[in-house]
Design a protein around this motif. Structure first.
Motif, PDB file in Angstrom:
ATOM      1  N   PRO A 292      -3.892  -5.596   2.464  1.00  0.00           N
ATOM      2  CA  PRO A 292      -4.640  -3.788   2.273  1.00  0.00           C
ATOM      3  C   PRO A 292      -4.509  -4.160   0.526  1.00  0.00           C
ATOM      4  CG  PRO A 292      -2.054  -4.282   3.752  1.00  0.00           C
ATOM      5  CD  PRO A 292      -2.241  -5.286   2.984  1.00  0.00           C
ATOM      6  N   LEU A 293      -3.675  -4.863  -0.255  1.00  0.00           N
ATOM      7  CA  LEU A 293      -3.442  -4.800  -1.034  1.00  0.00           C
ATOM      8  C   LEU A 293      -4.635  -5.349  -1.909  1.00  0.00           C
ATOM      9  CD1 LEU A 293      -3.099  -4.350  -4.608  1.00  0.00           C
ATOM     10  CD2 LEU A 293      -2.291  -6.299  -4.892  1.00  0.00           C
TER      11      LEU A 293
ATOM     12  N   ARG B 105      -7.560   3.343  -6.530  1.00  0.00           N
ATOM     13  CA  ARG B 105      -6.930   3.015  -7.695  1.00  0.00           C
ATOM     14  C   ARG B 105      -5.760   3.311  -7.606  1.00  0.00           C
ATOM     15  NH1 ARG B 105     -10.226   3.921 -12.211  1.00  0.00           N
ATOM     16  NH2 ARG B 105     -10.313   6.145 -12.247  1.00  0.00           N
ATOM     17  N   GLU B 106      -5.410   5.081  -6.622  1.00  0.00           N
ATOM     18  CA  GLU B 106      -3.492   5.025  -6.202  1.00  0.00           C
ATOM     19  C   GLU B 106      -3.379   4.387  -5.315  1.00  0.00           C
ATOM     20  OE1 GLU B 106      -4.998   9.922  -7.404  1.00  0.00           O
ATOM     21  OE2 GLU B 106      -4.680   9.297  -5.642  1.00  0.00           O
ATOM     22  N   LYS B 107      -4.833   3.966  -4.477  1.00  0.00           N
ATOM     23  CA  LYS B 107      -3.994   3.001  -3.203  1.00  0.00           C
ATOM     24  C   LYS B 107      -3.288   1.974  -3.947  1.00  0.00           C
ATOM     25  CE  LYS B 107      -4.861   6.007  -0.337  1.00  0.00           C
ATOM     26  NZ  LYS B 107      -4.763   7.477  -0.730  1.00  0.00           N
TER      27      LYS B 107
ATOM     28  N   CYS C 149       0.140   0.016  -3.116  1.00  0.00           N
ATOM     29  CA  CYS C 149       0.102  -1.467  -2.746  1.00  0.00           C
ATOM     30  C   CYS C 149       0.541  -2.104  -3.597  1.00  0.00           C
ATOM     31  CB  CYS C 149      -1.200  -2.396  -2.289  1.00  0.00           C
ATOM     32  SG  CYS C 149      -1.518  -1.162  -0.622  1.00  0.00           S
ATOM     33  N   GLU C 150       0.409  -1.904  -4.483  1.00  0.00           N
ATOM     34  CA  GLU C 150       1.843  -3.046  -5.750  1.00  0.00           C
ATOM     35  C   GLU C 150       3.145  -2.808  -6.153  1.00  0.00           C
ATOM     36  OE1 GLU C 150      -1.843  -4.614  -8.718  1.00  0.00           O
ATOM     37  OE2 GLU C 150      -0.343  -2.324  -8.706  1.00  0.00           O
TER      38      GLU C 150
ATOM     39  N   LEU D 106       5.210  -1.068   3.705  1.00  0.00           N
ATOM     40  CA  LEU D 106       3.869  -1.109   3.962  1.00  0.00           C
ATOM     41  C   LEU D 106       4.399  -0.300   6.075  1.00  0.00           C
ATOM     42  CD1 LEU D 106       1.773  -1.893   3.844  1.00  0.00           C
ATOM     43  CD2 LEU D 106       2.591  -4.382   5.432  1.00  0.00           C
ATOM     44  N   TYR D 107       5.389  -0.230   6.016  1.00  0.00           N
ATOM     45  CA  TYR D 107       5.340   0.275   7.104  1.00  0.00           C
ATOM     46  C   TYR D 107       5.323   1.701   6.925  1.00  0.00           C
ATOM     47  CZ  TYR D 107       7.193   3.555  11.264  1.00  0.00           C
ATOM     48  OH  TYR D 107       8.125   4.519  12.409  1.00  0.00           O
ATOM     49  N   MET D 108       5.444   2.204   5.871  1.00  0.00           N
ATOM     50  CA  MET D 108       5.950   4.193   5.547  1.00  0.00           C
ATOM     51  C   MET D 108       4.050   4.139   4.914  1.00  0.00           C
ATOM     52  SD  MET D 108       8.420   5.321   5.960  1.00  0.00           S
ATOM     53  CE  MET D 108       8.536   6.922   5.445  1.00  0.00           C
ATOM     54  N   LEU D 109       3.837   3.567   4.287  1.00  0.00           N
ATOM     55  CA  LEU D 109       2.517   3.994   3.485  1.00  0.00           C
ATOM     56  C   LEU D 109       1.241   3.879   4.901  1.00  0.00           C
ATOM     57  CD1 LEU D 109       1.186   3.629   0.605  1.00  0.00           C
ATOM     58  CD2 LEU D 109       1.075   1.380   1.129  1.00  0.00           C
TER      59      LEU D 109
END
Ligand code: FEO
Length: 174
Positions: A83-84, A135-137, A141-142, A151-154
């Protein structure tokens, strides 16, 4: 009347917006194939918004007695490592779109085409939001890199994004 130069540039922008839609649809299905349904949803909403951007420009061209000429949409990438990487590509792409919008603004100013300048203000503001969102995403991801629960929560958070027809599209149809 629109100048020939602006007319052509607006048609090129329609193609770019549809290409953007295609790119985000590709990211959406790649994320879904990897079990990331929330991220898939986020990009699917993005896909729909890009189609709205194209439609706003089509409506505008038609309202100025222009002709919409739909061109082939080039193939897009079909797979991303993470995703990053998707959001890094998103930011890179949105910066390119911003440069195209800035170019349209410059042509409209050269032409003293105030109606076009006015219509383009919405796109200028939209690009600020598009870049900021990407940029926020990237930062999110970082922050969760290497952390499966993160990652599950995101992914869950991105499942909440909902689509709303661009306000401008509604008003440009009046
Ligand atoms: Fe239509 Fe994402 O710019």
């Amino acid at each position: 009347m629109l100048s020939q130069k602006l007319h052509e540039a607006l048609n090129a922008q329609i193609n770019a917006e549809l290409w953007s839609a295609y790119l985000y649809l590709s990211m959406s299905v790649d994320a879904e194939a990897k079990g990331l349904k929330g991220i898939a949803n986020w990009f699917y909403v993005q896909f729909r918004e890009e189609q709205d951007h194209a439609r706003i420009l089509m409506n505008y061209l038609l309202s100025r007695e222009g002709r919409v000429s739909l061109q082939p949409i080039e193939a897009v990438r079909t797979e991303w490592a993470s995703p990053l990487e998707m959001f890094q590509d998103t930011l890179k792409h949105e910066k390119e779109v911003t440069a195209m919008i800035d170019n349209l603004v410059a042509i409209a100013a050269e032409d003293h085409d105030y109606a076009s300048s006015n219509m383009l203000v919405w796109f200028v503001n939209e690009q600020v939001e598009e870049e900021e969102a990407a940029r926020e995403k990237i930062q999110a991801c970082e922050a969760v890199e290497g952390n499966k629960f993160g990652l599950y929560m995101l992914d869950k958070e991105m499942a909440a994004r909902t689509y709303t027809l661009a306000a401008q599209l509604a008003s440009s149809n009046e």
